[in-house]
Design a protein around this motif. Structure first.
Motif, PDB file in Angstrom:
ATOM      1  N   GLY A 132       7.469  -3.467 -12.264  1.00  0.00           N
ATOM      2  CA  GLY A 132       7.763  -3.168 -13.449  1.00  0.00           C
ATOM      3  C   GLY A 132       7.394  -1.731 -13.842  1.00  0.00           C
ATOM      4  N   THR A 133       7.597  -1.500 -15.136  1.00  0.00           N
ATOM      5  CA  THR A 133       7.555  -0.321 -15.701  1.00  0.00           C
ATOM      6  C   THR A 133       6.218   0.018 -16.609  1.00  0.00           C
ATOM      7  OG1 THR A 133       9.791   0.147 -15.768  1.00  0.00           O
ATOM      8  CG2 THR A 133       8.317   1.689 -17.210  1.00  0.00           C
ATOM      9  N   VAL A 134       5.528   1.016 -16.040  1.00  0.00           N
ATOM     10  CA  VAL A 134       4.152   1.241 -16.856  1.00  0.00           C
ATOM     11  C   VAL A 134       4.595   2.134 -18.000  1.00  0.00           C
ATOM     12  CG1 VAL A 134       1.739   2.143 -16.816  1.00  0.00           C
ATOM     13  CG2 VAL A 134       2.951   1.301 -14.694  1.00  0.00           C
ATOM     14  N   GLN A 135       4.107   1.389 -19.304  1.00  0.00           N
ATOM     15  CA  GLN A 135       4.449   1.987 -20.580  1.00  0.00           C
ATOM     16  C   GLN A 135       3.214   2.556 -21.328  1.00  0.00           C
ATOM     17  OE1 GLN A 135       6.044  -1.658 -22.224  1.00  0.00           O
ATOM     18  NE2 GLN A 135       8.281  -1.428 -21.347  1.00  0.00           N
ATOM     19  N   GLY A 136       3.475   3.580 -22.203  1.00  0.00           N
ATOM     20  CA  GLY A 136       2.679   4.105 -23.153  1.00  0.00           C
ATOM     21  C   GLY A 136       2.308   2.974 -24.141  1.00  0.00           C
ATOM     22  N   GLU A 137       1.609   3.547 -25.068  1.00  0.00           N
ATOM     23  CA  GLU A 137       1.395   2.622 -26.489  1.00  0.00           C
ATOM     24  C   GLU A 137       2.616   2.519 -27.174  1.00  0.00           C
ATOM     25  OE1 GLU A 137      -1.481   1.021 -27.224  1.00  0.00           O
ATOM     26  OE2 GLU A 137      -3.041   2.050 -26.014  1.00  0.00           O
ATOM     27  N   ASP A 138       3.390   3.462 -27.069  1.00  0.00           N
ATOM     28  CA  ASP A 138       4.754   3.478 -27.820  1.00  0.00           C
ATOM     29  C   ASP A 138       5.908   2.386 -27.304  1.00  0.00           C
ATOM     30  OD1 ASP A 138       5.442   5.077 -25.558  1.00  0.00           O
ATOM     31  OD2 ASP A 138       6.149   6.872 -26.697  1.00  0.00           O
ATOM     32  N   GLY A 139       5.815   1.717 -26.143  1.00  0.00           N
ATOM     33  CA  GLY A 139       6.470   0.989 -25.562  1.00  0.00           C
ATOM     34  C   GLY A 139       7.352   1.775 -24.508  1.00  0.00           C
ATOM     35  N   LYS A 140       7.402   3.136 -24.461  1.00  0.00           N
ATOM     36  CA  LYS A 140       7.951   3.867 -23.719  1.00  0.00           C
ATOM     37  C   LYS A 140       7.386   4.300 -22.292  1.00  0.00           C
ATOM     38  CE  LYS A 140      10.443   5.973 -27.319  1.00  0.00           C
ATOM     39  NZ  LYS A 140      10.905   7.195 -27.911  1.00  0.00           N
ATOM     40  N   ARG A 141       8.178   4.872 -21.371  1.00  0.00           N
ATOM     41  CA  ARG A 141       7.799   5.116 -19.931  1.00  0.00           C
ATOM     42  C   ARG A 141       6.351   5.797 -20.117  1.00  0.00           C
ATOM     43  NH1 ARG A 141       9.487   4.993 -14.652  1.00  0.00           N
ATOM     44  NH2 ARG A 141      11.729   4.074 -15.417  1.00  0.00           N
ATOM     45  N   PHE A 142       5.428   5.611 -19.551  1.00  0.00           N
ATOM     46  CA  PHE A 142       3.960   6.280 -19.443  1.00  0.00           C
ATOM     47  C   PHE A 142       4.088   7.675 -19.106  1.00  0.00           C
ATOM     48  CE2 PHE A 142      -0.669   6.633 -18.609  1.00  0.00           C
ATOM     49  CZ  PHE A 142      -1.096   6.661 -19.692  1.00  0.00           C
ATOM     50  N   LYS A 143       3.896   8.703 -19.939  1.00  0.00           N
ATOM     51  CA  LYS A 143       3.791   9.810 -19.555  1.00  0.00           C
ATOM     52  C   LYS A 143       2.890  10.948 -20.289  1.00  0.00           C
ATOM     53  CE  LYS A 143       8.958  10.348 -18.624  1.00  0.00           C
ATOM     54  NZ  LYS A 143       8.886  10.652 -16.971  1.00  0.00           N
ATOM     55  N   THR A 144       2.657  12.114 -19.985  1.00  0.00           N
ATOM     56  CA  THR A 144       1.574  12.929 -20.625  1.00  0.00           C
ATOM     57  C   THR A 144       2.276  13.580 -21.831  1.00  0.00           C
ATOM     58  OG1 THR A 144       2.353  14.945 -19.397  1.00  0.00           O
ATOM     59  CG2 THR A 144       0.608  13.691 -18.258  1.00  0.00           C
TER      60      THR A 144
ATOM     61  N   SER B 262       6.961  -5.254 -16.974  1.00  0.00           N
ATOM     62  CA  SER B 262       6.146  -4.318 -17.431  1.00  0.00           C
ATOM     63  C   SER B 262       5.164  -4.399 -18.268  1.00  0.00           C
ATOM     64  CB  SER B 262       7.383  -3.565 -18.139  1.00  0.00           C
ATOM     65  OG  SER B 262       8.521  -3.011 -17.443  1.00  0.00           O
ATOM     66  N   TYR B 263       4.200  -3.283 -18.318  1.00  0.00           N
ATOM     67  CA  TYR B 263       3.149  -3.835 -19.183  1.00  0.00           C
ATOM     68  C   TYR B 263       2.707  -2.133 -19.751  1.00  0.00           C
ATOM     69  CZ  TYR B 263       0.063  -1.516 -15.549  1.00  0.00           C
ATOM     70  OH  TYR B 263      -0.607  -0.665 -14.707  1.00  0.00           O
ATOM     71  N   LYS B 264       1.895  -2.259 -20.838  1.00  0.00           N
ATOM     72  CA  LYS B 264       1.274  -1.012 -21.763  1.00  0.00           C
ATOM     73  C   LYS B 264      -0.159  -0.662 -21.199  1.00  0.00           C
ATOM     74  CE  LYS B 264       4.118  -1.996 -25.905  1.00  0.00           C
ATOM     75  NZ  LYS B 264       3.742  -1.942 -27.464  1.00  0.00           N
ATOM     76  N   PHE B 265      -0.074   0.392 -20.953  1.00  0.00           N
ATOM     77  CA  PHE B 265      -1.267   1.005 -20.381  1.00  0.00           C
ATOM     78  C   PHE B 265      -2.060   1.399 -21.641  1.00  0.00           C
ATOM     79  CE2 PHE B 265      -4.237   4.310 -19.015  1.00  0.00           C
ATOM     80  CZ  PHE B 265      -4.340   4.035 -17.511  1.00  0.00           C
ATOM     81  N   SER B 266      -3.340   1.009 -21.265  1.00  0.00           N
ATOM     82  CA  SER B 266      -4.425   1.267 -22.305  1.00  0.00           C
ATOM     83  C   SER B 266      -5.608   1.317 -21.790  1.00  0.00           C
ATOM     84  CB  SER B 266      -4.330   0.094 -23.544  1.00  0.00           C
ATOM     85  OG  SER B 266      -5.360   0.213 -24.464  1.00  0.00           O
ATOM     86  N   TYR B 267      -6.605   2.413 -22.132  1.00  0.00           N
ATOM     87  CA  TYR B 267      -7.677   2.606 -21.477  1.00  0.00           C
ATOM     88  C   TYR B 267      -8.557   1.698 -22.338  1.00  0.00           C
ATOM     89  CZ  TYR B 267      -7.019   7.007 -18.921  1.00  0.00           C
ATOM     90  OH  TYR B 267      -6.404   7.839 -17.834  1.00  0.00           O
ATOM     91  N   ASP B 268      -8.362   1.516 -23.800  1.00  0.00           N
ATOM     92  CA  ASP B 268      -9.378   0.702 -24.485  1.00  0.00           C
ATOM     93  C   ASP B 268      -9.371  -0.887 -23.899  1.00  0.00           C
ATOM     94  OD1 ASP B 268     -10.333   2.619 -26.167  1.00  0.00           O
ATOM     95  OD2 ASP B 268      -8.677   2.207 -27.520  1.00  0.00           O
ATOM     96  N   ALA B 269      -8.072  -1.191 -23.622  1.00  0.00           N
ATOM     97  CA  ALA B 269      -7.958  -2.588 -23.181  1.00  0.00           C
ATOM     98  C   ALA B 269      -8.572  -2.901 -21.794  1.00  0.00           C
ATOM     99  CB  ALA B 269      -6.399  -3.000 -23.213  1.00  0.00           C
ATOM    100  N   MET B 270      -8.247  -1.772 -20.626  1.00  0.00           N
ATOM    101  CA  MET B 270      -8.768  -1.909 -19.431  1.00  0.00           C
ATOM    102  C   MET B 270     -10.373  -1.855 -19.483  1.00  0.00           C
ATOM    103  SD  MET B 270      -7.773   1.314 -17.203  1.00  0.00           S
ATOM    104  CE  MET B 270      -6.082   1.113 -17.313  1.00  0.00           C
ATOM    105  N   LEU B 271     -10.763  -1.112 -20.305  1.00  0.00           N
ATOM    106  CA  LEU B 271     -12.488  -0.778 -20.171  1.00  0.00           C
ATOM    107  C   LEU B 271     -12.962  -1.939 -21.039  1.00  0.00           C
ATOM    108  CD1 LEU B 271     -12.378   3.086 -20.164  1.00  0.00           C
ATOM    109  CD2 LEU B 271     -12.761   1.203 -18.172  1.00  0.00           C
ATOM    110  N   ASP B 272     -12.629  -2.604 -21.546  1.00  0.00           N
ATOM    111  CA  ASP B 272     -13.165  -3.727 -22.758  1.00  0.00           C
ATOM    112  C   ASP B 272     -14.074  -4.621 -21.810  1.00  0.00           C
ATOM    113  OD1 ASP B 272     -13.792  -5.208 -24.942  1.00  0.00           O
ATOM    114  OD2 ASP B 272     -11.433  -5.726 -25.287  1.00  0.00           O
ATOM    115  N   THR B 273     -15.358  -4.737 -22.826  1.00  0.00           N
ATOM    116  CA  THR B 273     -16.267  -5.724 -21.899  1.00  0.00           C
ATOM    117  C   THR B 273     -16.166  -7.127 -22.029  1.00  0.00           C
ATOM    118  OG1 THR B 273     -17.822  -5.362 -23.791  1.00  0.00           O
ATOM    119  CG2 THR B 273     -18.104  -3.870 -22.139  1.00  0.00           C
ATOM    120  N   LYS B 274     -15.123  -7.411 -22.973  1.00  0.00           N
ATOM    121  CA  LYS B 274     -14.820  -8.817 -23.382  1.00  0.00           C
ATOM    122  C   LYS B 274     -13.231  -8.990 -22.634  1.00  0.00           C
ATOM    123  CE  LYS B 274     -17.709  -9.068 -27.364  1.00  0.00           C
ATOM    124  NZ  LYS B 274     -17.746  -9.032 -28.804  1.00  0.00           N
ATOM    125  N   GLY B 275     -13.182 -10.127 -22.490  1.00  0.00           N
ATOM    126  CA  GLY B 275     -11.698 -10.690 -22.055  1.00  0.00           C
ATOM    127  C   GLY B 275     -11.397 -10.444 -20.588  1.00  0.00           C
TER     128      GLY B 275
END
Length: 246
Positions: free
Chosen positions: A31-43, A106-119
């Protein structure tokens, strides 16, 4: 998908693949890796984000978090150990965040979500694994119970009396099922689901059952080690480097 279907058909026609011999060809979509805005993840400048930059950022954030723990006296790790641990956890977090879901979605890329100590994150799992090994280490240091010696001497016996012990033992039994599911459809998220639910069962076990200093200490330390070993097998299969202490 049509392109790969044609490639597979050509391979069979050429004779490179033989169904009767058990050969198997599969195309795993992504699928497509998306940014927080739901669009394709870009700089911010609109360029494609490089994987190495994602990994470096994850490590940097994890190292900052570990240094805060060290400053608060929550870890005795040295500066060198903190960097090595941060690399293992940061890289593992990015990998696991990718592998834990159906790759075709597809999924939204998020550092906060992936580095969470819970879940359901690699960080949570690595902390859970380190906690189990810490308990085993304290069992030897403070109570003289050497789990490795028990196993090596053939005296390892586990009794599942408490409901949380039985629940953990049952989850350990599901390991082979998760491997079979993964071999069937080639989706590693089955292993992710398994190790996450296993870690939850382990957390409930060490919370509800006293391990160190209890009459059942040897059995419960063996259960901690069995769970940690199974988690390490999952980490190895997922390509995630584990650490023994955090």
């Amino acid at each position: 998908a049509d392109h790969f279907a044609m490639v597979f058909a050509a391979a069979k026609k050429i004779g490179w693949v033989d169904d009767e011999s058990g050969h198997r060809l599969d195309h795993i979509g992504f699928g497509t890796v998306q940014g927080e805005d739901g669009k394709r993840f870009k700089t911010r400048s609109g360029d494609t984000v490089r994987l190495v930059d994602l990994l470096d950022e994850a490590v940097a954030r994890m190292e900052s978090s570990l240094k805060e723990r060290a400053a608060e006296g929550k870890t005795s790790a040295s500066a060198d150990e903190i960097h090595v641990t941060a690399c293992a956890m940061g890289y593992g977090a990015v990998k696991y965040f990718d592998l834990r879901r159906n790759p075709t979605s597809s999924y939204k890329f998020s550092y906060d979500a992936m580095l969470d100590t819970k879940g359901n994150t690699a960080i949570y799992l690595l902390y859970a694994h380190a906690r189990l090994e810490s308990i085993v280490t304290k069992g030897k240091a403070d109570f003289g119970v050497d789990i490795d010696a028990l196993i090596g001497g053939g005296n390892a016996q586990i009794a599942l009396a408490h409901k949380s012990e039985r629940n953990l033992g049952l989850h350990l039994h599901f390991f082979a099922d998760s491997i079979e599911e993964t071999l069937n459809d080639l989706f590693p998220y089955h292993i992710c689901d398994f190790v996450y639910t296993l870690s939850i069962a382990a957390s409930e076990f060490v919370t509800q059952c006293k391990v160190l200093g209890s009459p059942e200490m040897e059995s419960r330390l063996l259960l901690c080690r069995a769970t940690a070993l199974t988690m390490r097998q999952c980490f190895d299969l997922l390509g995630i480097r584990y650490v023994m202490r955090i």
